[in-house]
Design an enzyme around this catalytic site. Structure first.
Site, PDB file in Angstrom:
ATOM      1  N   GLY A 119       0.838  -1.204   0.000  1.00  0.00           N
ATOM      2  CA  GLY A 119       0.000   0.000   0.000  1.00  0.00           C
ATOM      3  C   GLY A 119       0.867   1.246   0.000  1.00  0.00           C
ATOM      4  N   SER A 120       0.200   2.394   0.040  1.00  0.00           N
ATOM      5  CA  SER A 120       0.956   3.645  -0.085  1.00  0.00           C
ATOM      6  C   SER A 120       1.796   3.925   1.159  1.00  0.00           C
ATOM      7  CB  SER A 120       0.001   4.810  -0.374  1.00  0.00           C
ATOM      8  OG  SER A 120      -0.978   4.903   0.629  1.00  0.00           O
ATOM      9  N   GLY A 170      -7.455  -3.209   1.458  1.00  0.00           N
ATOM     10  CA  GLY A 170      -7.868  -2.207   0.468  1.00  0.00           C
ATOM     11  C   GLY A 170      -7.086  -2.375  -0.836  1.00  0.00           C
ATOM     12  N   GLU A 225      -0.656 -10.804   3.297  1.00  0.00           N
ATOM     13  CA  GLU A 225      -0.358  -9.969   4.474  1.00  0.00           C
ATOM     14  C   GLU A 225      -0.623 -10.743   5.760  1.00  0.00           C
ATOM     15  OE1 GLU A 225      -1.328  -5.590   2.520  1.00  0.00           O
ATOM     16  OE2 GLU A 225      -2.907  -6.622   3.592  1.00  0.00           O
ATOM     17  N   LYS A 242      -7.225   6.609  10.058  1.00  0.00           N
ATOM     18  CA  LYS A 242      -7.515   5.165  10.086  1.00  0.00           C
ATOM     19  C   LYS A 242      -7.994   4.667  11.450  1.00  0.00           C
ATOM     20  CE  LYS A 242      -5.850   4.797   5.843  1.00  0.00           C
ATOM     21  NZ  LYS A 242      -4.730   4.017   5.428  1.00  0.00           N
TER      22      LYS A 242
END
Ligand code: 5RP
Length: 220
Positions: free
Chosen positions: A29-30, A96, A103, A121
């Site tokens: 993810g980012s 997401g 993961e 979050k």
């Protein structure tokens, strides 16, 4: 500070959890990408990394960090990854980016799970972010019917998306997750479900939260 600046901040602060001379797990993810870029600055201090997705593997290798297959690795000091939501008990919604299964596997092997996220979050009750569920392709309609009938919420097939494992994702909206462990187990018991994005049986050990006031550390 923008959301990306908070993500970058928190990713940098996770470097202190990297144990020298070990193999570490790296998420997707980012926020994880910011962490990978930061990790590159100390790549000579670790043996290498296990990646939770093909995208993460590519980014790690792009920085010259050795990537190990999980089956080659017996232990991992720490797993560092982002999340879509966290509650105060450090139960998480992840997936997401669709990498939830790998993961979860990498998190299970790691001795410590450090979650890195910006302040948006952290929520009181998880479920506003649709819960990702990875399913075997031929089971998708059956699993959607089972969720609607027995669990609640509104499952929607993630269009045009195939996971690194060749499977599909259902995003289940409209949930109010008051008992994350129970929901995690219930979803996993539907035939055709590979895994779901609730990380409650194995939640985070530490949540590093990027806020306007700097990085906060939340531990149970
Ligand atoms: C990917 C994930 C990510 O950790 C989660 O979606 C958070 O992403 P980002 O750091 O881009 O906000 O679970 O499967």
């Amino acid at each position: 500070m923008t959301q990306d600046e908070m993500k970058c901040d928190v990713a940098n602060s996770a470097l202190k959890y990297v144990v020298p001379n070990t193999i570490i797990g790296v998420g997707t993810g980012s926020t994880a990408n910011f962490f990978i870029d930061a990790l590159a600055t100390m790549k000579d201090q670790i043996i290498g990394a296990v990646a939770s997705s093909l995208a993460t593997q590519e980014r790690l290798e792009g920085h010259g960090i050795t990537v190990f297959d999980l089956n080659e690795v017996e232990s991992m000091s720490v797993y560092i990854d982002g999340a879509d939501e966290s509650d105060a008990e450090l139960n998480l919604i992840k997936g997401g980016g669709g990498a939830l299964t790998r993961e979860k596997i990498v998190a299970a092997v790691a001795e410590q799970f450090v979650c890195i996220a910006d302040e948006s979050k952290l929520v009181d009750v998880m479920g506003e972010f649709p819960l990702p569920v990875e399913v075997i392709p031929m089971s998708s309609n059956y699993v959607m019917r089972e969720i609607t009938k027995n669990i609640g919420g509104t499952p929607v097939l993630r269009k045009g998306f195939v996971t690194d494992n060749g499977n599909l994702i259902l995003d289940v909206g409209g949930l109010k997750i008051t008992n994350p462990k129970e929901l995690e187990n219930k979803l996993n018991s539907i035939v055709g479900v590979v895994t779901n994005g609730l990380f409650a049986s194995r939640g985070a050990d530490v949540l590093l939260l990027g806020t306007q006031q700097g990085v906060k550390t939340i531990k149970l």
